[in-house]
Design a protein around this motif. Structure first.
Motif, mmCIF file in Angstrom:
data_model
loop_
_atom_site.group_PDB
_atom_site.id
_atom_site.type_symbol
_atom_site.label_atom_id
_atom_site.label_comp_id
_atom_site.label_asym_id
_atom_site.label_seq_id
_atom_site.Cartn_x
_atom_site.Cartn_y
_atom_site.Cartn_z
ATOM 1 N N GLY A 52 -5.424 2.579 1.417
ATOM 2 C CA GLY A 52 -4.235 3.348 1.760
ATOM 3 C C GLY A 52 -4.234 4.704 1.097
ATOM 4 N N LYS A 82 0.565 13.299 6.860
ATOM 5 C CA LYS A 82 1.614 12.280 6.786
ATOM 6 C C LYS A 82 2.078 11.885 8.190
ATOM 7 N N GLY A 114 -1.058 4.228 9.423
ATOM 8 C CA GLY A 114 -0.249 3.121 8.927
ATOM 9 C C GLY A 114 -1.067 1.851 8.827
ATOM 10 N N ALA A 152 -4.311 8.437 2.835
ATOM 11 C CA ALA A 152 -3.329 9.455 2.476
ATOM 12 C C ALA A 152 -3.996 10.744 2.019
ATOM 13 N N VAL A 161 2.051 2.787 2.458
ATOM 14 C CA VAL A 161 1.840 3.590 3.654
ATOM 15 C C VAL A 161 2.752 3.039 4.752
ATOM 16 N N THR A 214 0.806 -1.227 0.000
ATOM 17 C CA THR A 214 0.000 0.000 0.000
ATOM 18 C C THR A 214 0.836 1.273 0.000
#
Length: 379
Positions: free
Chosen positions: A284, A293, A297, A288, A232, A230
């Motif tokens: 994912g 950021k 997760g 995002a 991430v 993904t």
């Protein structure tokens, strides 16, 4: 004294520089063969080889070089600087400027018939072109760097110094300097010039290798902290980021969102594992697009989490927004063939460890699953 004069002899230093350039260029190219992911090493190695060939062809022959040798040797020098600039762009993940790398050669070749009888004009043009390429290389490495590398900042300083050196030589082409060691740099080649390059060249090559090593180290570190499917952050990275955020917040509240894709096994069974992987990737991407950021997760399987500096009400509203966005994106990814949903649990606390907050969110997620799925429940 005789030994010292022998060492500083222009011919001796020229041979030393040519051999050094060949060794350093070969070393950089060999390093690229061992680490093909850093293709800039091949460009930089080629630049070192080209400058060595240019210096050798212009200064190792008998007597004064012919005009053909001069135009060819200087063209190779321009190409070396152009290739050096191309390597800097490639190191930053940008396109290779083939036309830009060859521009110096074209300008020099076209201008040479008009300036061949003036050493001063030849020096000025060559210095402006090489200094311009060095300035562009420094700008590229400083302005467009992908990540902050300590060695890259050192290279920027070195290449800026190289640009200043070349521009200064160009100024000597139309000014008279009475200081002998300064005036020596205005000549086509001298012991002072060779000595400077013998010292500067290995320093620059070493720093290029250091940049490549630091880049590979950074990429290995990123690979250890990023979920390969993904893209991430993985569980390890998420817990590190969450612990750091919670430590910074102090007494301020933080909320943990725990997501679990509904009926994921059924998607794999009905549409195949490729479709399941695509759905995980889509989720994912949704995270995002909605979260800052380093706040979320993938914990493993179809489970994702986020820790955010917000109240329970704000976090629950954000989780519900993510739930709706994923439902639309997931259905589109499967061609509208099935309903794709996610359940979420939310927990809020202050001065609490990440694992404890995650456990509370897990309890809320369990309630969401038992309540029919596709809902958000706050602990």
């Amino acid at each position: 004294m005789a030994a010292a004069l022998m060492v500083l002899d222009p011919a001796t230093l020229t041979v030393a520089f040519v051999l050094l350039s060949a060794v350093l260029g070969t070393l950089l190219i060999f390093s690229w063969i061992l680490s093909p992911g850093v293709s800039a090493l091949a460009w930089w190695g080629s630049a070192f080889l080209l400058i060595g060939i240019a210096i050798a062809s212009a200064n190792l022959g008998q007597g004064q070089p012919s005009l053909l040798v001069l135009v060819t040797a200087n063209a190779l020098g321009m190409l070396a600087y152009g290739v050096l600039y191309g390597g800097c762009r490639i190191f930053n993940g940008r396109s290779a400027p083939i036309a830009g790398s060859l521009a110096g050669v074209v300008i020099w070749t076209c201008a040479f018939p008009f300036i061949y009888d003036s050493q001063g004009y030849r020096l000025m043009l060559a210095s402006l072109l090489t200094g311009g390429y060095a300035m562009l290389s420094a700008w590229e490495l400083g302005r467009h760097q992908v990540e902050r590398l300590a060695s890259q900042r050192v290279v920027v300083v070195l290449v800026l110094g190289l640009a200043l050196f070349n521009f200064s030589r160009g100024m000597l082409g139309f000014s008279w300097v009475s200081v002998p060691w300064i005036a020596a740099f205005a000549r086509r080649w001298s012991s002072e010039m060779a000595l400077f390059l013998v010292i500067f060249t290995p320093t620059l090559a070493f720093m290029f290798l250091s940049m490549a090593k630091e880049r590979l180290k950074f990429e290995y570190k990123q690979a250890a902290l990023v979920d390969p499917l993904t893209s991430v952050p993985n569980r390890r990275a998420f817990l590190q980021n969450a612990a750091k955020l919670l430590g910074q917040l102090g007494d301020k509240p933080a909320s943990c969102l725990l997501f679990d894709l509904d009926n994921f096994k059924a998607i794999n069974d009905s549409y195949g594992h490729d479709a399941g992987d695509r759905i995980l990737t889509v989720f994912g991407q949704v995270l995002a697009g909605h979260l800052p950021k380093r706040t979320f997760g993938r914990l493993g399987g179809e489970e994702f989490a986020a820790v955010l500096p917000m109240s329970a009400h704000e976090a629950a509203a954000l989780a519900d927004k993510i739930r709706h966005a994923f439902s639309a994106a997931g259905k589109a990814a499967l061609g509208g063939q099935a309903e794709v949903t996610v359940s979420a649990g939310c927990a809020t606390g202050a001065r609490i460890e990440a694992t404890a907050l995650l456990q509370k969110a897990d309890s809320a997620l369990y309630r969401a699953k038992r309540s029919g799925r596709n809902i958000v429940i706050a602990a």
